[in-house]
Design a protein around this motif. Sequence first.
Motif, PDB file in Angstrom:
ATOM      1  N   LYS A 380     -45.871 -10.937 -27.637  1.00 32.83           N
ATOM      2  CA  LYS A 380     -45.260 -10.533 -28.905  1.00 32.83           C
ATOM      3  C   LYS A 380     -46.211  -9.752 -29.802  1.00 32.83           C
ATOM      4  O   LYS A 380     -45.782  -8.888 -30.577  1.00 32.83           O
ATOM      5  CB  LYS A 380     -44.735 -11.767 -29.648  1.00 32.83           C
ATOM      6  CG  LYS A 380     -43.523 -12.409 -28.988  1.00 32.83           C
ATOM      7  CD  LYS A 380     -43.019 -13.604 -29.769  1.00 32.83           C
ATOM      8  CE  LYS A 380     -41.811 -14.224 -29.082  1.00 32.83           C
ATOM      9  NZ  LYS A 380     -41.347 -15.437 -29.795  1.00 32.83           N
ATOM     10  N   GLN A 381     -47.521 -10.052 -29.714  1.00 32.84           N
ATOM     11  CA  GLN A 381     -48.480  -9.343 -30.570  1.00 32.84           C
ATOM     12  C   GLN A 381     -48.488  -7.845 -30.290  1.00 32.84           C
ATOM     13  O   GLN A 381     -48.884  -7.051 -31.139  1.00 32.84           O
ATOM     14  CB  GLN A 381     -49.898  -9.889 -30.353  1.00 32.84           C
ATOM     15  CG  GLN A 381     -50.063 -11.366 -30.642  1.00 32.84           C
ATOM     16  CD  GLN A 381     -50.041 -12.181 -29.362  1.00 32.84           C
ATOM     17  OE1 GLN A 381     -49.060 -12.178 -28.628  1.00 32.84           O
ATOM     18  NE2 GLN A 381     -51.136 -12.891 -29.098  1.00 32.84           N
ATOM     19  N   GLY A 382     -48.053  -7.461 -29.089  1.00 29.99           N
ATOM     20  CA  GLY A 382     -48.042  -6.050 -28.734  1.00 29.99           C
ATOM     21  C   GLY A 382     -47.038  -5.246 -29.541  1.00 29.99           C
ATOM     22  O   GLY A 382     -47.194  -4.031 -29.697  1.00 29.99           O
ATOM     23  N   ASN A 383     -46.014  -5.917 -30.060  1.00 29.54           N
ATOM     24  CA  ASN A 383     -45.005  -5.231 -30.887  1.00 29.54           C
ATOM     25  C   ASN A 383     -45.429  -5.355 -32.345  1.00 29.54           C
ATOM     26  O   ASN A 383     -44.794  -5.993 -33.162  1.00 29.54           O
ATOM     27  CB  ASN A 383     -43.633  -5.860 -30.664  1.00 29.54           C
ATOM     28  CG  ASN A 383     -42.510  -4.974 -31.172  1.00 29.54           C
ATOM     29  OD1 ASN A 383     -42.734  -3.828 -31.557  1.00 29.54           O
ATOM     30  ND2 ASN A 383     -41.301  -5.499 -31.181  1.00 29.54           N
ATOM     31  N   TYR A 384     -46.547  -4.687 -32.669  1.00 33.10           N
ATOM     32  CA  TYR A 384     -47.258  -4.948 -33.927  1.00 33.10           C
ATOM     33  C   TYR A 384     -46.656  -4.277 -35.162  1.00 33.10           C
ATOM     34  O   TYR A 384     -46.821  -4.750 -36.274  1.00 33.10           O
ATOM     35  CB  TYR A 384     -48.718  -4.502 -33.789  1.00 33.10           C
ATOM     36  CG  TYR A 384     -48.861  -3.021 -33.493  1.00 33.10           C
ATOM     37  CD1 TYR A 384     -48.852  -2.086 -34.516  1.00 33.10           C
ATOM     38  CD2 TYR A 384     -48.963  -2.565 -32.181  1.00 33.10           C
ATOM     39  CE1 TYR A 384     -48.945  -0.730 -34.248  1.00 33.10           C
ATOM     40  CE2 TYR A 384     -49.073  -1.217 -31.905  1.00 33.10           C
ATOM     41  CZ  TYR A 384     -49.051  -0.297 -32.937  1.00 33.10           C
ATOM     42  OH  TYR A 384     -49.127   1.036 -32.672  1.00 33.10           O
ATOM     43  N   LEU A 385     -45.953  -3.167 -34.990  1.00 34.11           N
ATOM     44  CA  LEU A 385     -45.511  -2.406 -36.167  1.00 34.11           C
ATOM     45  C   LEU A 385     -44.281  -3.040 -36.808  1.00 34.11           C
ATOM     46  O   LEU A 385     -43.293  -3.339 -36.132  1.00 34.11           O
ATOM     47  CB  LEU A 385     -45.205  -0.963 -35.785  1.00 34.11           C
ATOM     48  CG  LEU A 385     -44.851  -0.036 -36.965  1.00 34.11           C
ATOM     49  CD1 LEU A 385     -46.052   0.192 -37.877  1.00 34.11           C
ATOM     50  CD2 LEU A 385     -44.301   1.298 -36.466  1.00 34.11           C
ATOM     51  N   LYS A 386     -44.369  -3.219 -38.114  1.00 34.18           N
ATOM     52  CA  LYS A 386     -43.247  -3.768 -38.886  1.00 34.18           C
ATOM     53  C   LYS A 386     -43.050  -2.896 -40.124  1.00 34.18           C
ATOM     54  O   LYS A 386     -43.990  -2.728 -40.912  1.00 34.18           O
ATOM     55  CB  LYS A 386     -43.544  -5.213 -39.302  1.00 34.18           C
ATOM     56  CG  LYS A 386     -43.654  -6.159 -38.124  1.00 34.18           C
ATOM     57  CD  LYS A 386     -44.347  -7.451 -38.482  1.00 34.18           C
ATOM     58  CE  LYS A 386     -45.844  -7.291 -38.541  1.00 34.18           C
ATOM     59  NZ  LYS A 386     -46.502  -7.084 -37.243  1.00 34.18           N
ATOM     60  N   VAL A 387     -41.858  -2.343 -40.280  1.00 34.74           N
ATOM     61  CA  VAL A 387     -41.567  -1.476 -41.431  1.00 34.74           C
ATOM     62  C   VAL A 387     -40.236  -1.898 -42.033  1.00 34.74           C
ATOM     63  O   VAL A 387     -39.250  -2.089 -41.308  1.00 34.74           O
ATOM     64  CB  VAL A 387     -41.506   0.010 -41.016  1.00 34.74           C
ATOM     65  CG1 VAL A 387     -41.259   0.891 -42.240  1.00 34.74           C
ATOM     66  CG2 VAL A 387     -42.778   0.448 -40.307  1.00 34.74           C
ATOM     67  N   ALA A 388     -40.205  -2.030 -43.338  1.00 30.89           N
ATOM     68  CA  ALA A 388     -38.967  -2.326 -44.068  1.00 30.89           C
ATOM     69  C   ALA A 388     -38.776  -1.283 -45.162  1.00 30.89           C
ATOM     70  O   ALA A 388     -39.705  -1.013 -45.925  1.00 30.89           O
ATOM     71  CB  ALA A 388     -39.018  -3.721 -44.663  1.00 30.89           C
ATOM     72  N   VAL A 389     -37.592  -0.699 -45.203  1.00 34.31           N
ATOM     73  CA  VAL A 389     -37.240   0.232 -46.290  1.00 34.31           C
ATOM     74  C   VAL A 389     -36.434  -0.572 -47.304  1.00 34.31           C
ATOM     75  O   VAL A 389     -35.352  -1.088 -47.000  1.00 34.31           O
ATOM     76  CB  VAL A 389     -36.422   1.422 -45.762  1.00 34.31           C
ATOM     77  CG1 VAL A 389     -36.086   2.383 -46.910  1.00 34.31           C
ATOM     78  CG2 VAL A 389     -37.180   2.160 -44.660  1.00 34.31           C
ATOM     79  N   ILE A 390     -37.006  -0.717 -48.504  1.00 35.10           N
ATOM     80  CA  ILE A 390     -36.474  -1.654 -49.495  1.00 35.10           C
ATOM     81  C   ILE A 390     -36.042  -0.905 -50.748  1.00 35.10           C
ATOM     82  O   ILE A 390     -36.784  -0.072 -51.267  1.00 35.10           O
ATOM     83  CB  ILE A 390     -37.578  -2.667 -49.920  1.00 35.10           C
ATOM     84  CG1 ILE A 390     -38.311  -3.215 -48.690  1.00 35.10           C
ATOM     85  CG2 ILE A 390     -37.002  -3.785 -50.766  1.00 35.10           C
ATOM     86  CD1 ILE A 390     -39.759  -3.527 -48.939  1.00 35.10           C
ATOM     87  N   GLN A 391     -34.846  -1.228 -51.225  1.00 34.19           N
ATOM     88  CA  GLN A 391     -34.400  -0.635 -52.499  1.00 34.19           C
ATOM     89  C   GLN A 391     -34.368  -1.704 -53.585  1.00 34.19           C
ATOM     90  O   GLN A 391     -33.807  -2.790 -53.395  1.00 34.19           O
ATOM     91  CB  GLN A 391     -32.996  -0.021 -52.356  1.00 34.19           C
ATOM     92  CG  GLN A 391     -32.544   0.701 -53.625  1.00 34.19           C
ATOM     93  CD  GLN A 391     -31.358   1.610 -53.359  1.00 34.19           C
ATOM     94  OE1 GLN A 391     -30.424   1.237 -52.666  1.00 34.19           O
ATOM     95  NE2 GLN A 391     -31.392   2.808 -53.926  1.00 34.19           N
ATOM     96  N   VAL A 392     -35.019  -1.377 -54.693  1.00 34.09           N
ATOM     97  CA  VAL A 392     -35.011  -2.284 -55.827  1.00 34.09           C
ATOM     98  C   VAL A 392     -33.649  -2.191 -56.503  1.00 34.09           C
ATOM     99  O   VAL A 392     -33.103  -1.104 -56.690  1.00 34.09           O
ATOM    100  CB  VAL A 392     -36.134  -1.905 -56.836  1.00 34.09           C
ATOM    101  CG1 VAL A 392     -36.151  -2.900 -57.994  1.00 34.09           C
ATOM    102  CG2 VAL A 392     -37.470  -1.894 -56.131  1.00 34.09           C
ATOM    103  N   LYS A 393     -33.132  -3.328 -56.896  1.00 39.16           N
ATOM    104  CA  LYS A 393     -31.836  -3.337 -57.596  1.00 39.16           C
ATOM    105  C   LYS A 393     -32.084  -3.214 -59.098  1.00 39.16           C
ATOM    106  O   LYS A 393     -32.653  -4.114 -59.710  1.00 39.16           O
ATOM    107  CB  LYS A 393     -31.070  -4.606 -57.274  1.00 39.16           C
ATOM    108  CG  LYS A 393     -30.552  -4.659 -55.839  1.00 39.16           C
ATOM    109  CD  LYS A 393     -29.703  -5.902 -55.607  1.00 39.16           C
ATOM    110  CE  LYS A 393     -29.128  -5.906 -54.203  1.00 39.16           C
ATOM    111  NZ  LYS A 393     -28.341  -7.128 -53.951  1.00 39.16           N
ATOM    112  N   GLY A 394     -31.669  -2.099 -59.651  1.00 37.94           N
ATOM    113  CA  GLY A 394     -31.802  -1.899 -61.089  1.00 37.94           C
ATOM    114  C   GLY A 394     -33.195  -1.550 -61.532  1.00 37.94           C
ATOM    115  O   GLY A 394     -34.075  -1.308 -60.745  1.00 37.94           O
TER     116      GLY A 394
END
Length: 394
Positions: A380-394
């Motif tokens: 599992k460590q090999g799948n290292y990249l984690k990206v989240a596109v987050i929108q702030v509410k208000g």
Amino acid sequence: MKRVTVKQSYVKNIKQQNPLILEEAIDEPHKLSEGEIIALHTSQGEFLGQAYAGRQNKGMGWVLTFKQEETIDQSFFKRKLLSAMNKRRSYYQAEETTAFRMFNGEGDGIGGLIIDYFDGYYVIQWYSEGIYAFKDWIIQVFDELDDYQGIYEKKRFDTKGQYVEDDDFVKGTRGEFPLMVKENGMNYAVYLNDGAMVGIFLDQRDVRKALRDRYAKGKHVLNTFSYTGAFSVAAALGGAVKTTSVDLAKRSKSKTVEQFSVNGIDFEQQDIIVMDVFDYFKYAKRKNLQYDVVVLDPPSFARSKKRTFRTAKDYPELIENSIDLLEKNGVIIASTNTASFGMKKFKDMIHRGFQAKQKKYTILEEFSLPGDFAVDKHFKQGNYLKVAVIQVKG
């Protein structure tokens, strides 16, 4: 072939086909030579796998096959490399993208070996002296294919686990740098002969495309830890009103200017700032600067004169600082390449940052490694990249 006993508490791990052999998992690891092929057995004599010895971080080597009858020789390496190439046939044929990962370590069956392709040139990254021992066998595969301009290498295995300074050229024709590569139609200047990093991180390809196609138009974009400005280029080509690139490294400015220039973008219309990112957050807050999109792609670990940044400890603070600079309904593109935790923990860090600011948010989309970065499902460590596109509410 040397027979090595795996301690009982680690047998299950290898039986579940986790390819990494930890140093503490085997008896007498100090007796192993780099590049030595070893047969792993339980203390009862049960065969577990064949591996090579190669010290890499906390690892002592990588399992190459879980089959006792398979022979580890030049033809074994050839099969693995040709299989990886065949899987990426569509990447070789793509006109809009001419740089990709051709071989991704344990994801393609040989841990510690990374090979990237840059428009006719290969860059081989050796992560231990152990894997480097097989250099001749690996180069022979490319010579038999006779289908490359040149080969460069990066040795990443000195005593401190750092890059070994050396002449990176291996064979073929030396490149003329900068070498221009395409990524989804965008141009990037790369230097295969200039130290450990070439000028672009290929694992963020899908994220840069998303920024260009979905989030940049008409926006003010802040790109932190900007390196050579690859995200800024994507934003500008996506119609951003303005980009601001911030990085502590002095050379980041000239590199970013170059990346804008090779895409026909007037760099003088963009802000390129050499400054510690956390200092810039304070400066921007004092000046009441606001952004529609903030890109956060820090290294796992970074040290400046003033502070030490560790993703696992400090990411929530990055989120808090970004929220302070966001316009209403602004977007944060939060990324980490830290392999020691998964997406769930990363989301917890994001949540803590928003909680501290008492802000609500929505995660619009998530990314992990692109398709050319093959991952071993047992590691599992090999799948290292984690990206989240987050929108702030208000």
